[in-house]
Design a protein around this motif. Structure first.
Motif: not given
Length: 301
Positions: A219-224, A100-103, A187-189
């Motif tokens: 790049c989203l690894r910390p957020t994930t 959803l965030a990517v879309l 989305l913030a990430g």
């Protein structure tokens, strides 16, 4: 030209005033945390070794509650159901919220509306959500089974009335309810991913899937990692959704540890035993979270 430093007594008064001012801001928070969190946690560990039933004094019983748990079939059923919910709820919610965030990170028309729609289930009343989904999952008249019959499924699942399908139904609703919240975190990430990396990937001829794997996900690894930790904690302590949707049934097919603690403590007044089960739930959640931290640290090394 020489400067005159303030007198020592004046500097001392200023330091004392600033220190007092700082403590006046911090002390209410510390007192509230100690009274509302630390003291109950310490008492929880103490009562886990007693037979307290709220009407009398807490009598020290040593490891009796632990021995009772070892032979308690309902406790082990709750453990299995909690692990069942956690194992499926975490990856489903992670993939759905990231997708959803990517879309919704693209420049689409009415993207703010779609983001609001995706987030709305998280702030909706859990009782209303459970009632609506119980009607949707109704075996005889629910739209879900009507659609399944329309596409050729002769014997659609009984969902919340079936011991085999009640937990999948709860997992689906839990995923639907929480994916909007974690979508916002993703989305913030995504806003922190440098656009130059995508441009460089396009120059190299990378398609959308390759850009997702080579740029977005690293790049989203910390957020994930943060999302996985929060999902783990939320999954282990799930209670409200199951309480109002299935109440642990049919039978004990959706009984989880948090609801078992509630039953033993507030319905059967076995607060000592309920405290012992709570300690097990805490240790289980703590152990899994620590493993996640260790694995994440090794990947970053």
């Amino acid at each position: 030209m020489t400067t005159v430093s303030p007198a020592p007594s004046r500097r001392g008064r200023v330091t004392a005033r600033n220190t007092l001012l700082g403590w006046s801001f911090l002390l209410p928070n510390f007192v509230g945390f100690a009274v509302l969190t630390m003291v109950p946690v310490v008492l929880l560990f103490y009562y886990a070794f007693t037979t307290w039933d709220i009407f009398g004094g807490a009598e020290w019983s040593g490891l009796d509650n632990a021995r009772q748990m070892m032979h308690d079939s309902s406790f082990w059923t709750a453990v299995k159901n909690t692990v069942y919910y956690t194992v499926f709820h975490i990856p489903l919610t992670l993939v759905a919220s990231l997708g959803l965030a990517v879309l919704l990170n693209k420049r689409l028309r009415a993207v703010a509306f779609f983001r609001t729609v995706a987030f709305f289930p998280y702030i909706a009343s859990i009782v209303a959500v459970a009632q609506v989904w119980n009607m949707l999952f109704s075996p005889g008249y629910g739209p879900v089974n009507a659609i399944l019959r329309a596409v050729g499924v002769d014997n659609p699942p009984g969902w919340t009335t079936s011991a085999d399908w009640s937990m999948p139904a709860v997992i689906l609703v839990g995923t639907w309810r929480e994916m909007g919240y974690f979508m916002l975190i993703f989305l913030a990430g995504l806003q922190t991913v440098p656009g130059e990396l995508y441009e460089a990937a396009r120059v190299d001829g990378a398609n959308a899937w390759q850009r997702l794997r080579a740029v977005t996900l690293p790049c989203l690894r910390p957020t994930t990692f943060f999302v996985v930790v929060m999902l783990t904690i939320n999954s282990f302590k799930v209670l409200d959704l199951i309480l109002v949707m299935t109440n642990g049934g049919p039978g004990q097919s959706t009984l989880v540890l948090a609801q078992y603690v509630y039953r033993k403590g507030f319905e059967e007044n076995q607060f000592g035993y309920a405290s012992a089960v709570s300690v097990v739930l805490f240790l289980l959640c703590f152990l899994v979270t620590m493993v996640q931290f260790v694995v994440n640290r090794r990947r970053e090394a």
